[in-house]
Design a protein around this motif. Structure first.
Motif, mmCIF file in Angstrom:
data_model
loop_
_atom_site.group_PDB
_atom_site.id
_atom_site.type_symbol
_atom_site.label_atom_id
_atom_site.label_comp_id
_atom_site.label_asym_id
_atom_site.label_seq_id
_atom_site.Cartn_x
_atom_site.Cartn_y
_atom_site.Cartn_z
ATOM 1 N N GLY A 170 98.625 -46.953 -16.649
ATOM 2 C CA GLY A 170 98.618 -47.113 -18.097
ATOM 3 C C GLY A 170 97.257 -47.481 -18.652
ATOM 4 O O GLY A 170 97.121 -47.741 -19.840
ATOM 5 N N CYS A 171 96.243 -47.488 -17.800
ATOM 6 C CA CYS A 171 94.899 -47.892 -18.203
ATOM 7 C C CYS A 171 93.919 -46.764 -17.882
ATOM 8 O O CYS A 171 93.961 -46.213 -16.790
ATOM 9 C CB CYS A 171 94.509 -49.159 -17.443
ATOM 10 N N ASP A 172 93.046 -46.442 -18.801
ATOM 11 C CA ASP A 172 92.065 -45.389 -18.532
ATOM 12 C C ASP A 172 90.674 -45.950 -18.225
ATOM 13 O O ASP A 172 89.676 -45.251 -18.286
ATOM 14 C CB ASP A 172 92.022 -44.350 -19.639
ATOM 15 N N GLY A 173 90.615 -47.218 -17.859
ATOM 16 C CA GLY A 173 89.337 -47.838 -17.529
ATOM 17 C C GLY A 173 88.637 -47.176 -16.361
ATOM 18 O O GLY A 173 87.414 -47.015 -16.370
ATOM 19 N N ALA A 174 89.392 -46.773 -15.342
ATOM 20 C CA ALA A 174 88.783 -46.095 -14.193
ATOM 21 C C ALA A 174 88.230 -44.735 -14.597
ATOM 22 O O ALA A 174 87.204 -44.295 -14.075
ATOM 23 C CB ALA A 174 89.798 -45.939 -13.063
ATOM 24 N N THR A 175 88.882 -44.084 -15.538
ATOM 25 C CA THR A 175 88.393 -42.797 -16.036
ATOM 26 C C THR A 175 87.080 -42.993 -16.788
ATOM 27 O O THR A 175 86.118 -42.237 -16.594
ATOM 28 C CB THR A 175 89.443 -42.147 -16.959
ATOM 29 N N ARG A 176 87.030 -44.013 -17.648
ATOM 30 C CA ARG A 176 85.791 -44.300 -18.373
ATOM 31 C C ARG A 176 84.657 -44.674 -17.410
ATOM 32 O O ARG A 176 83.512 -44.263 -17.594
ATOM 33 C CB ARG A 176 86.017 -45.416 -19.406
ATOM 34 N N ALA A 177 84.982 -45.451 -16.382
ATOM 35 C CA ALA A 177 83.967 -45.823 -15.385
ATOM 36 C C ALA A 177 83.492 -44.590 -14.626
ATOM 37 O O ALA A 177 82.287 -44.419 -14.389
ATOM 38 C CB ALA A 177 84.532 -46.860 -14.421
ATOM 39 N N ALA A 178 84.417 -43.720 -14.249
ATOM 40 C CA ALA A 178 84.045 -42.495 -13.539
ATOM 41 C C ALA A 178 83.141 -41.618 -14.405
ATOM 42 O O ALA A 178 82.160 -41.052 -13.914
ATOM 43 C CB ALA A 178 85.299 -41.730 -13.116
ATOM 44 N N LEU A 179 83.457 -41.512 -15.674
ATOM 45 C CA LEU A 179 82.620 -40.739 -16.593
ATOM 46 C C LEU A 179 81.219 -41.334 -16.669
ATOM 47 O O LEU A 179 80.219 -40.615 -16.576
ATOM 48 C CB LEU A 179 83.258 -40.689 -17.984
ATOM 49 N N ALA A 180 81.124 -42.650 -16.833
ATOM 50 C CA ALA A 180 79.814 -43.305 -16.922
ATOM 51 C C ALA A 180 78.999 -43.072 -15.652
ATOM 52 O O ALA A 180 77.794 -42.795 -15.723
ATOM 53 C CB ALA A 180 79.989 -44.805 -17.187
ATOM 54 N N LEU A 181 79.655 -43.155 -14.500
ATOM 55 C CA LEU A 181 78.945 -42.926 -13.232
ATOM 56 C C LEU A 181 78.515 -41.465 -13.089
ATOM 57 O O LEU A 181 77.392 -41.181 -12.666
ATOM 58 C CB LEU A 181 79.823 -43.348 -12.056
ATOM 59 N N ALA A 182 79.393 -40.543 -13.447
ATOM 60 C CA ALA A 182 79.051 -39.120 -13.374
ATOM 61 C C ALA A 182 77.866 -38.801 -14.279
ATOM 62 O O ALA A 182 76.973 -38.030 -13.906
ATOM 63 C CB ALA A 182 80.260 -38.261 -13.736
ATOM 64 N N GLN A 183 77.834 -39.410 -15.454
ATOM 65 C CA GLN A 183 76.717 -39.187 -16.373
ATOM 66 C C GLN A 183 75.400 -39.726 -15.821
ATOM 67 O O GLN A 183 74.332 -39.276 -16.229
ATOM 68 C CB GLN A 183 77.034 -39.809 -17.736
ATOM 69 N N LEU A 184 75.491 -40.660 -14.882
ATOM 70 C CA LEU A 184 74.293 -41.197 -14.226
ATOM 71 C C LEU A 184 73.942 -40.438 -12.950
ATOM 72 O O LEU A 184 72.982 -40.786 -12.265
ATOM 73 C CB LEU A 184 74.490 -42.685 -13.900
ATOM 74 N N GLY A 185 74.737 -39.431 -12.613
ATOM 75 C CA GLY A 185 74.433 -38.599 -11.455
ATOM 76 C C GLY A 185 75.183 -38.953 -10.184
ATOM 77 O O GLY A 185 74.887 -38.414 -9.117
#
Length: 164
Positions: A104-119
């Motif tokens: 029920g939480c999308d925090g891991a998705t937001r973290a994954a996006l932030a990491l992917a944007q950093l390479g």
């Protein structure tokens, strides 16, 4: 247009109202999904095996949440701090598996996006910390180690794995 009994049933059926994707499209979608996601039991099995699992687990929740319970060996890096601290805490050559509270939480998705944007190469652990605990895996709190009995609604209690 004459509707056959099959097409009439399909039109009334909420599952088949939109036709399933072609086998090729389904294979592409589900293959991509596995490139983006890992499940709790696979992460636990990889961490329990001897040697380097080949990835690092990242807990993207707050410090209060981390203290309440986290996966042993996980790196704690709240999502908001990823842009400024990821390079110092993570090796860009090592894939990262993110998790947060649960489905029920999308925090891991937001973290994954932030990491992917950093390479970084990244996957999200489906089920998050909730399913880690519900499947009976050990976790750590600010007071020390803990473990709950496996929830029979999430994992077979008398088998080594679910067979999927």
């Amino acid at each position: 247009m004459v509707m056959t009994s099959h097409s009439a049933a399909t039109a009334a059926n909420p599952v088949l109202r939109v036709a399933p994707a072609s086998p090729a499209a389904a294979a592409a979608y589900f293959g991509a999904s596995l490139a983006f996601h890992a499940d709790v039991s696979d992460v636990a099995a990889a961490l329990a095996a001897d040697g380097d699992p080949g990835f690092v687990v990242l807990d993207s929740r707050s410090t209060a949440s981390w203290d309440q319970g986290h996966i042993p060996g996980a790196v704690h890096l709240p999502t908001a701090l990823i842009p400024e601290q990821a390079a110092a805490l993570l090796d860009p050559a090592v894939p990262v598996v993110t998790y947060c509270w649960g489905p029920g939480c999308d925090g891991a998705t937001r973290a994954a996006l932030a990491l992917a944007q950093l390479g970084f190469q990244v996957k999200e652990m489906l089920g998050g910390f909730e399913y880690w605990v519900r499947e009976g895996f050990a976790y750590e709190t600010w007071e020390g180690g803990a473990r709950r009995a496996a929830d029979p609604l999430t994992v077979p209690v008398d088998a080594a794995d679910c067979g999927c």
